[in-house]
Design an enzyme around this catalytic site. Structure first.
Site, PDB file in Angstrom:
ATOM      1  N   GLY A  30       0.829  -1.210   0.000  1.00  0.00           N
ATOM      2  CA  GLY A  30       0.000   0.000   0.000  1.00  0.00           C
ATOM      3  C   GLY A  30       0.860   1.255   0.000  1.00  0.00           C
ATOM      4  O   GLY A  30       1.941   1.262   0.573  1.00  0.00           O
TER       5      GLY A  30
ATOM      6  N   GLU B 135       5.170  -4.989   5.926  1.00  0.00           N
ATOM      7  CA  GLU B 135       5.373  -6.362   6.405  1.00  0.00           C
ATOM      8  C   GLU B 135       5.562  -7.383   5.269  1.00  0.00           C
ATOM      9  O   GLU B 135       6.582  -8.066   5.192  1.00  0.00           O
ATOM     10  CB  GLU B 135       4.114  -6.677   7.223  1.00  0.00           C
ATOM     11  CG  GLU B 135       3.980  -8.002   7.784  1.00  0.00           C
ATOM     12  CD  GLU B 135       2.507  -8.412   7.881  1.00  0.00           C
ATOM     13  OE1 GLU B 135       1.605  -7.580   7.674  1.00  0.00           O
ATOM     14  OE2 GLU B 135       2.277  -9.606   8.150  1.00  0.00           O
TER      15      GLU B 135
ATOM     16  N   THR C 189       4.893   2.110   6.350  1.00  0.00           N
ATOM     17  CA  THR C 189       3.473   1.821   6.524  1.00  0.00           C
ATOM     18  C   THR C 189       2.862   2.806   7.514  1.00  0.00           C
ATOM     19  O   THR C 189       3.476   3.150   8.531  1.00  0.00           O
ATOM     20  CB  THR C 189       3.169   0.391   7.028  1.00  0.00           C
ATOM     21  OG1 THR C 189       1.785   0.325   7.397  1.00  0.00           O
ATOM     22  CG2 THR C 189       3.971  -0.021   8.239  1.00  0.00           C
TER      23      THR C 189
ATOM     24  N   ASP D  84       0.617   1.909   9.348  1.00  0.00           N
ATOM     25  CA  ASP D  84       0.174   1.076  10.477  1.00  0.00           C
ATOM     26  C   ASP D  84       1.187   1.007  11.621  1.00  0.00           C
ATOM     27  O   ASP D  84       0.830   0.622  12.735  1.00  0.00           O
ATOM     28  CB  ASP D  84      -0.093  -0.362   9.996  1.00  0.00           C
ATOM     29  CG  ASP D  84      -1.082  -0.418   8.844  1.00  0.00           C
ATOM     30  OD1 ASP D  84      -1.951   0.466   8.775  1.00  0.00           O
ATOM     31  OD2 ASP D  84      -0.973  -1.340   8.017  1.00  0.00           O
TER      32      ASP D  84
ATOM     33  N   ARG E  50     -24.662  13.480  19.836  1.00  0.00           N
ATOM     34  CA  ARG E  50     -24.593  12.179  19.167  1.00  0.00           C
ATOM     35  C   ARG E  50     -23.383  11.367  19.624  1.00  0.00           C
ATOM     36  O   ARG E  50     -22.403  11.919  20.120  1.00  0.00           O
ATOM     37  CB  ARG E  50     -24.426  12.386  17.659  1.00  0.00           C
ATOM     38  CG  ARG E  50     -25.705  12.673  16.949  1.00  0.00           C
ATOM     39  CD  ARG E  50     -25.442  12.958  15.487  1.00  0.00           C
ATOM     40  NE  ARG E  50     -26.700  13.075  14.789  1.00  0.00           N
ATOM     41  CZ  ARG E  50     -26.869  13.754  13.660  1.00  0.00           C
ATOM     42  NH1 ARG E  50     -25.870  14.394  13.106  1.00  0.00           N
ATOM     43  NH2 ARG E  50     -28.049  13.792  13.075  1.00  0.00           N
TER      44      ARG E  50
ATOM     45  N   ARG F  62     -23.573   7.992  14.658  1.00  0.00           N
ATOM     46  CA  ARG F  62     -23.095   8.119  13.273  1.00  0.00           C
ATOM     47  C   ARG F  62     -21.698   7.495  13.155  1.00  0.00           C
ATOM     48  O   ARG F  62     -20.952   7.439  14.138  1.00  0.00           O
ATOM     49  CB  ARG F  62     -23.015   9.591  12.847  1.00  0.00           C
ATOM     50  CG  ARG F  62     -24.358  10.292  12.799  1.00  0.00           C
ATOM     51  CD  ARG F  62     -25.177   9.810  11.607  1.00  0.00           C
ATOM     52  NE  ARG F  62     -26.381  10.607  11.446  1.00  0.00           N
ATOM     53  CZ  ARG F  62     -27.539  10.389  12.081  1.00  0.00           C
ATOM     54  NH1 ARG F  62     -27.636   9.395  12.949  1.00  0.00           N
ATOM     55  NH2 ARG F  62     -28.571  11.170  11.845  1.00  0.00           N
TER      56      ARG F  62
ATOM     57  N   VAL G  75      -8.138   8.191   3.172  1.00  0.00           N
ATOM     58  CA  VAL G  75      -7.765   9.587   3.463  1.00  0.00           C
ATOM     59  C   VAL G  75      -6.507   9.596   4.330  1.00  0.00           C
ATOM     60  O   VAL G  75      -5.650  10.478   4.202  1.00  0.00           O
ATOM     61  CB  VAL G  75      -8.929  10.298   4.202  1.00  0.00           C
ATOM     62  CG1 VAL G  75      -8.496  11.615   4.802  1.00  0.00           C
ATOM     63  CG2 VAL G  75     -10.093  10.507   3.252  1.00  0.00           C
TER      64      VAL G  75
HETATM   65  O1  F6P Z   1      -1.255  -1.247   5.421  1.00  0.00           O
HETATM   66  C1  F6P Z   1      -1.770   0.002   5.144  1.00  0.00           C
HETATM   67  C2  F6P Z   1      -3.260  -0.064   4.971  1.00  0.00           C
HETATM   68  O2  F6P Z   1      -3.731   1.221   4.697  1.00  0.00           O
HETATM   69  C3  F6P Z   1      -4.007  -0.696   6.127  1.00  0.00           C
HETATM   70  O3  F6P Z   1      -4.136   0.171   7.216  1.00  0.00           O
HETATM   71  C4  F6P Z   1      -5.290  -1.108   5.445  1.00  0.00           C
HETATM   72  O4  F6P Z   1      -5.917  -2.205   6.098  1.00  0.00           O
HETATM   73  C5  F6P Z   1      -4.836  -1.511   4.088  1.00  0.00           C
HETATM   74  O5  F6P Z   1      -3.594  -0.886   3.857  1.00  0.00           O
HETATM   75  C6  F6P Z   1      -5.783  -1.176   2.980  1.00  0.00           C
HETATM   76  O6  F6P Z   1      -5.316  -1.743   1.811  1.00  0.00           O
HETATM   77  P1  F6P Z   1      -5.899  -1.403   0.376  1.00  0.00           P
HETATM   78  O7  F6P Z   1      -5.287  -0.118  -0.070  1.00  0.00           O
HETATM   79  O8  F6P Z   1      -5.496  -2.544  -0.462  1.00  0.00           O
HETATM   80  O9  F6P Z   1      -7.386  -1.245   0.511  1.00  0.00           O
END
Ligand code: F6P
Length: 355
Positions: free
Chosen positions: A11, A108, A131, A133, A168, A272, A279
């Site tokens: 990603g 990873e 990443t 993450d 909310r 909600r 993003v």
């Molecule tokens: O690893 C980065 C990440 O944005 C994750 O947080 C998310 O689960 C995933 O990639 C989304 O992947 P894709 O862009 O394939 O939808």
């Protein structure tokens, strides 16, 4: 002087271009290297698609999000739809270019492929931990994480005011895959009522109690931050298991809606959901990420020349160091227990209902 390839894999993430730029500037100016960038990650290696990279080609990219090289989740050992894999084609491209090393900027899965490429003799590699993450072990931070946290925090700040106006419950689903770094940091920074992370299965009844108790005390609105990988304690709530794509990548997302439906049903409060999604990955990197990316890029090309092949560059104690990829692959860095304790001192209540 060396011939060095660069690719971005998995990603995308804010700061990728800043890493490539740093590799190219340091490589060309300090080491006299020739650099080539593979297009769309390992796809470019397999299909022989690449472009020369030099300092001029990188002008204007420091602050740009995304990756100027393109990215993909393909790798040389992936079984393609026709039943073959791309290993021999990748080897032909790499041999044809006579590369001395390949800098793989990835998360990873991509670092695991990089390690395999290195140990199986496909090409000597240096890894750079990418990443949003922040789940790569052996490094205190991946680049892209700071930007994602900043975006999620700003979103939470904005949700506070609209939530208060309407009294909310606002559920905010953030990314992070199987760990809760983004959720924990954005939950603390945004003053969340409760934050739910994969490391600690939650009890939705306890979350509903917290929200109800706040209303009973006259506190309008609650913000519930949910990491996309958060899961309830077994048997307490139904969740749909995510689909897996052909890269073995689980498509997470949706837990925010499930939590919101449960909270509305249990409390009767208007609820909600905001799913922040991609993003968090788009747009310009923060200053912090630009600096971290630049430091990683310089360290990666230095590693090529200074005996660091087979290593990943990492942040430890504020310094950039090198760690063997073998120590990195096959595991995830989860949220530190001490940080989680601190976070819980600040949230309205622990998501598992304990105090
Ligand atoms: O690893 C980065 C990440 O944005 C994750 O947080 C998310 O689960 C995933 O990639 C989304 O992947 P894709 O862009 O394939 O939808």
């Amino acid at each position: 002087m060396a011939r060095v390839g660069v690719l971005t894999s998995g990603g995308d993430c804010p700061g990728l271009n800043a890493v490539i730029r740093a590799v190219v500037r340091r490589g060309e100016r300090h080491w006299g290297d020739e650099l080539v960038g593979f297009l769309d990650g390992w796809s470019g290696v397999i299909d022989g698609r690449w472009r020369p990279l030099d300092v001029e080609a990188m002008r204007g990219y420091l602050s740009r999000g995304g990756t100027m090289l393109g990215t993909s989740r393909r790798h040389p050992w992936l079984v393609e739809p026709d039943g073959t894999n791309g290993l021999e084609r990748a080897r032909a491209t790499l041999d044809g270019l006579a590369l001395d090393a390949l800098v793989v900027i990835g998360g990873e899965g991509s670092l695991a492929s990089a390690h395999r490429a290195h140990v199986e003799g496909l090409v000597p590699v240096v890894g750079v931990p990418k990443t949003i993450d922040n789940d790569i072990p052996c490094t205190e931070q991946t680049f892209g994480f700071d930007t994602a946290v900043a975006i999620a925090t700003e979103a939470i700040d904005r949700l506070h005011t609209t939530a208060e106006s309407h009294d909310r419950v606002m559920v905010v689903e953030v990314m992070g895959r199987h760990v809760g770094h983004i959720a924990t940091w954005a939950g603390i920074a945004g003053g969340a009522t409760v934050t739910l992370v994969p490391e600690h299965p939650f009890d939705v009844a306890a979350v509903a109690d917290v929200v109800r108790a706040r209303h009973a005390r006259g506190r309008y609105a609650s913000i519930v931050v949910v990491a996309e990988g958060a899961r309830p304690e077994p048997g307490t709530m139904e969740v749909v298991e995510p689909e897996v794509d052909r890269y073995g990548h689980q498509r997470l997302g949706g837990i925010g809606h499930a939590v919101a439906a449960e909270l509305e049903a249990r409390t009767g409060f208007d609820t909600r959901v905001t799913v922040l999604g991609h993003v968090q990955r788009g747009g310009t990197p923060t200053a912090h990420d630009r600096v971290l990316s630049s430091r990683y890029g310089v360290a990666a090309i230095d590693a090529v020349h200074e005996g660091g092949l087979g290593d990943m560059v990492a942040l430890r104690g504020g310094s950039i160091v090198r760690v063997p990829l073998a120590e990195v692959v096959g595991r995830l860095k989860t949220v530190d227990d001490r940080l989680w304790e601190t976070a819980n001192a600040l949230f309205e209540a622990r998501p598992d209902g304990t105090t």
